[in-house]
Design a protein around this motif. Structure first.
Motif, PDB file in Angstrom:
ATOM      1  N   ARG A 171       0.869  -0.831   0.139  1.00  5.76           N
ATOM      2  CA  ARG A 171      -0.239  -0.542   0.207  1.00  5.76           C
ATOM      3  C   ARG A 171       0.348   1.386  -0.054  1.00  5.76           C
ATOM      4  NH1 ARG A 171      -4.492  -1.908   4.667  1.00  5.76           N
ATOM      5  NH2 ARG A 171      -5.775  -3.133   2.868  1.00  5.76           N
ATOM      6  N   ILE A 172       2.009   1.285   1.281  1.00  3.65           N
ATOM      7  CA  ILE A 172       3.052   2.453   0.991  1.00  3.65           C
ATOM      8  C   ILE A 172       3.532   2.431  -0.592  1.00  3.65           C
ATOM      9  CG2 ILE A 172       4.808   3.211   2.010  1.00  3.65           C
ATOM     10  CD1 ILE A 172       3.894   1.777   4.331  1.00  3.65           C
ATOM     11  N   GLU A 173       4.311   1.750  -1.242  1.00  2.08           N
ATOM     12  CA  GLU A 173       4.166   1.117  -2.235  1.00  2.08           C
ATOM     13  C   GLU A 173       3.862   1.700  -3.357  1.00  2.08           C
ATOM     14  OE1 GLU A 173       8.038  -2.307  -2.027  1.00  2.08           O
ATOM     15  OE2 GLU A 173       5.767  -2.158  -2.558  1.00  2.08           O
ATOM     16  N   ARG A 174       2.754   1.580  -3.309  1.00  2.00           N
ATOM     17  CA  ARG A 174       1.382   2.507  -4.129  1.00  2.00           C
ATOM     18  C   ARG A 174       0.471   3.616  -3.923  1.00  2.00           C
ATOM     19  NH1 ARG A 174      -0.938  -2.850  -4.341  1.00  2.00           N
ATOM     20  NH2 ARG A 174      -2.213  -2.332  -2.673  1.00  2.00           N
ATOM     21  N   GLY A 175       0.586   3.681  -2.913  1.00  2.00           N
ATOM     22  CA  GLY A 175       0.118   5.330  -2.344  1.00  2.00           C
ATOM     23  C   GLY A 175       1.710   6.682  -2.402  1.00  2.00           C
TER      24      GLY A 175
END
Length: 411
Positions: free
Chosen positions: A355-359
């Motif tokens: 989620r952090i990588e995509r955010g």
């Protein structure tokens, strides 16, 4: 200066004064020896006539007042010698007594001074008045706090002090009310009422109490008579709201990163070590993420540190967005970040990492950012904070190296 009439009128007046229960009356010879002692003096100072007669007056005087006492006797014959003043004396139990003192010379039939008659009244609340002009009174009235006394039914019998900001209470404004009304608490078994009942049993208390959206620091003591009997409570309340706010702000700044608002390295390590201890007792796993913002040096070199700092804040915002309230996000170093995920397993850790990588690219700000993430799992990757950090760092390094290799192949 007043003159004591010659005998027998002098003796009659002195005898009458010695019977006074309200004032402490005593006579002192010119060499400083106490010659007579009234019932009021016994009440005021605690000594009986048998104990103190023939003793030096200096026995009642603190060391720092002895010089002033000597001056009084050296000037006793002067017409302009002091006859009325506030003074400090010692009680038999060692406590200090503030008194309003009046002195007149005792003369013989020829008019010669043969001693001093001293008449004193307590200023500190034990059977005496408290004149408004006394320094002690003025100090109590101007102190930014409130002092109160109660009877054994917890009804307020006196209050002093400048008061507290929300209430603007003044001296005597609480008299007749109960502490239940004053402190807005009806339950005798909870703070602060329970502590008042403890004080009636002889137990002192020191605690903080939320009162009218303010924080009070309260100290309670048993209110005792001279003989030691408990007759009520003595309370002191100080508004410490601003101090607590300053302390909390200082504590926050000491444990958080000023740029991103995340926990700093110190806070993260301390909580990680506590979580390791908790997991050891509960046998429940948890995970941590180590994150590295890719290409921060290049951003700083090409676009400046302001853009680089904005990139750090962007990553912090994404981390906060995808972390639970029970998790801890921190800035671990310059371009390194960390997240401790409480009660989590590998699957949850990988989900949060994705989620952090995509955010980051989803915020559509420039420059585009990416992050490399390593995971450490308790207890599989280690049972200490150091072992978990080392495992996550190794995985982070492998992923970062792989990303560089992919980028080089594309070029």
């Amino acid at each position: 200066m007043d003159r004591i009439p010659s005998p027998p009128a002098c003796e009659q007046l002195l005898a009458a004064l010695l019977e006074s229960a309200e004032d402490g009356v005593l006579s002192v010879a010119l060499d400083g020896t106490i010659e007579t002692w009234s019932h009021g003096a016994e009440r005021l100072y605690g000594y009986t006539a048998e104990e103190i007669t023939g003793q030096p007056l200096s026995r009642l005087v603190p060391l720092y007042e002895l010089q002033a006492l000597e001056k009084i006797f050296s000037q006793v014959s002067a017409d302009d010698s002091r006859c009325c003043e506030n003074a400090e004396r010692l009680h038999k139990d060692g406590s200090r007594i503030f008194i309003r003192m009046r002195r007149v010379p005792i003369r013989n039939e020829q008019g010669q001074i043969k001693g001093i008659l001293e008449r004193g009244r307590a200023l500190n609340g034990y059977g005496g008045d408290i004149p408004l002009e006394t320094g002690n009174q003025l100090l109590m009235e101007q102190m930014p706090l409130i002092l109160w006394t109660t009877d054994q039914n917890l009804r307020i019998t006196s209050n002093w002090g400048k008061g507290l900001p929300p209430s603007k209470l003044r001296a005597g404004g609480l008299v007749g009310r109960t502490v239940f009304e004053f402190l807005r608490c009806a339950d005798r078994h909870t703070t602060p009422i329970a502590e008042h009942y403890d004080a009636l049993r002889g137990v002192s208390a020191h605690f903080e109490y939320n009162w009218k959206d303010r924080i009070l620091e309260i100290r309670l003591e048993p209110l005792r008579t001279r003989s030691g009997d408990i007759i009520g409570c003595l309370g002191v309340g100080m508004d410490i709201t601003d101090r607590k706010r300053d302390e909390e702000e200082a504590h926050y700044l000491a444990r958080h990163d000023a740029l991103t608002g995340l926990a700093n390295y110190r806070e993260f390590i301390e909580k990680l070590e506590r979580e390791v201890q908790r997991a050891e007792r509960s046998h429940r796993p948890f995970t941590l993420l180590l994150l590295d913002l890719d290409g921060l040096k290049r951003i700083n070199d090409l676009q400046g540190h302001l853009v680089g700092n904005r990139g750090l804040r962007r990553l912090a915002a994404v981390m906060n967005q995808h972390c639970r309230s029970t998790d801890l996000a921190a800035r671990y170093g310059g371009d390194e970040f960390a997240v401790m995920l409480i009660d989590s397993d590998q699957g949850m850790a990988e989900q949060i990492a994705q989620r952090i990588e995509r955010g980051l690219p989803a915020d559509q700000e420039e420059p585009a950012l990416s992050v490399s993430i390593g995971i450490g799992i308790y207890p599989y990757d280690g049972r200490t904070a150091a072992e978990l950090l080392e495992a996550a760092d190794r995985q982070l390094y492998r992923r970062k190296k792989a990303a560089h290799s992919r980028a080089a192949a594309v070029r």
